[in-house]
Enzyme design. Structure first.
Site, PDB file in Angstrom:
ATOM      1  N   ASP A 138      46.030  36.391  42.140  1.00  0.00           N
ATOM      2  CA  ASP A 138      44.871  36.262  41.238  1.00  0.00           C
ATOM      3  C   ASP A 138      45.169  36.794  39.827  1.00  0.00           C
ATOM      4  O   ASP A 138      44.271  36.929  39.008  1.00  0.00           O
ATOM      5  CB  ASP A 138      43.636  36.967  41.820  1.00  0.00           C
ATOM      6  N   GLU A 145      42.098  44.130  38.622  1.00  0.00           N
ATOM      7  CA  GLU A 145      41.642  42.841  39.139  1.00  0.00           C
ATOM      8  C   GLU A 145      41.010  41.990  38.025  1.00  0.00           C
ATOM      9  O   GLU A 145      40.685  42.516  36.949  1.00  0.00           O
ATOM     10  CB  GLU A 145      40.622  43.085  40.256  1.00  0.00           C
TER      11      GLU A 145
END
Ligand code: PGA
Length: 260
Positions: A138, A145
């Protein structure tokens, strides 16, 4: 960014290990930033071989981890301190002493205080000289993140669902066993490393690698902040490079840098 595209992860890791060996031969007390996950394992194996052959040692160095799970049992084999200890610590590994392996305190009752202390510890040694990085599918680096700040310091971060799924293989493929948060160096912390080596292998990383190298800088793909770092080497296998557009150019530049 210098981008090396290799036939296999093994050849990429051999090249990466040689860069590290050369770097530490020139400055034996350099501070190494170390990553966990599957990606650097062949690199660490190369460094252990070089140590056994007397070509390399971390005996005079300190190594700082990128991150650590919060709340994982201290004796759990997947606690990153234990993973890194097994890979690197001891005369039979890379020569790194246990006291010179520094990891965030995932057991601290106040995770944000532990994060601050870790950021301070990195600054107090004068910063990381060479940081090894992987990349998440990702686009995360360490546990920064998607959607997280591009200038963050070491902090407590919730793991994305994709990361929990990706990491379940280390926890018996049981999603419920994967920790849900971690202490992670921030992107601002990582960007202060004087040199960065990012490794990515396999087709599962090809989209993240495309964004890392050819996408716009964006919180959507946190690794893209590395485009602003002055000294980054990206080592890829053909599968991880398969979504890039400008591979001919990268290969030509890499070949030129190897002749220099
Ligand atoms: P991996 O993880 O090396 O296990 O693929 C990389 C990362 O999540 O940074």
């Amino acid at each position: 960014m210098r981008i090396g595209i290799f036939p296999t992860s093994a050849t990429a890791c051999a090249a990466g290990a040689q860069m590290i060996i050369d770097r530490f031969a020139a400055s034996p007390g350099a501070v190494l930033g170390v990553a966990t996950g599957s990606t650097p394992l062949e690199l660490y194996a190369e460094l252990r071989t070089a140590k056994a052959q007397g070509r390399f040692t971390l005996a005079h160095s300190r190594a700082f981890a990128l991150d650590e799970y919060v709340g994982i049992a201290p004796d759990h084999p997947e606690a990153y301190r234990n993973v890194l200890r097994a890979e690197l610590v001891g005369e039979d590994k890379t020569g790194l002493a246990e006291k010179d392996l520094v990891t965030p305190d995932g057991q601290h009752p106040d995770p944000e205080a532990a994060a601050k202390a870790y950021d301070t510890a990195i600054r107090e040694v004068g910063g990381i000289d060479l940081q090894i990085l992987g990349i998440g599918s990702d686009g995360h680096i360490a546990f920064n993140e998607p959607g997280s700040s591009l200038v963050s310091r070491t902090h407590h971060e919730a793991l994305a669902a994709q990361t929990i799924t990706d990491n379940a293989r280390f926890f018996g493929n049981d999603l419920s066993q994967v920790p849900t948060s971690a202490l992670t160096q921030g992107l601002g912390t990582i960007m202060e490393a004087r040199e960065i080596m990012l490794l990515a292998f396999g087709s599962g990383k090809s989209a993240a690698v495309r964004e890392l190298i050819e996408g716009p800088i964006s919180q959507r793909w946190p690794a893209t902040i590395l485009q602003m770092h002055p000294l980054v080497t990206v080592l890829l296998d053909e599968a991880a490079a398969s979504d890039l557009e400008l591979t001919d150019l990268y290969r030509a530049r890499w070949n030129l840098s190897q002749r220099a």
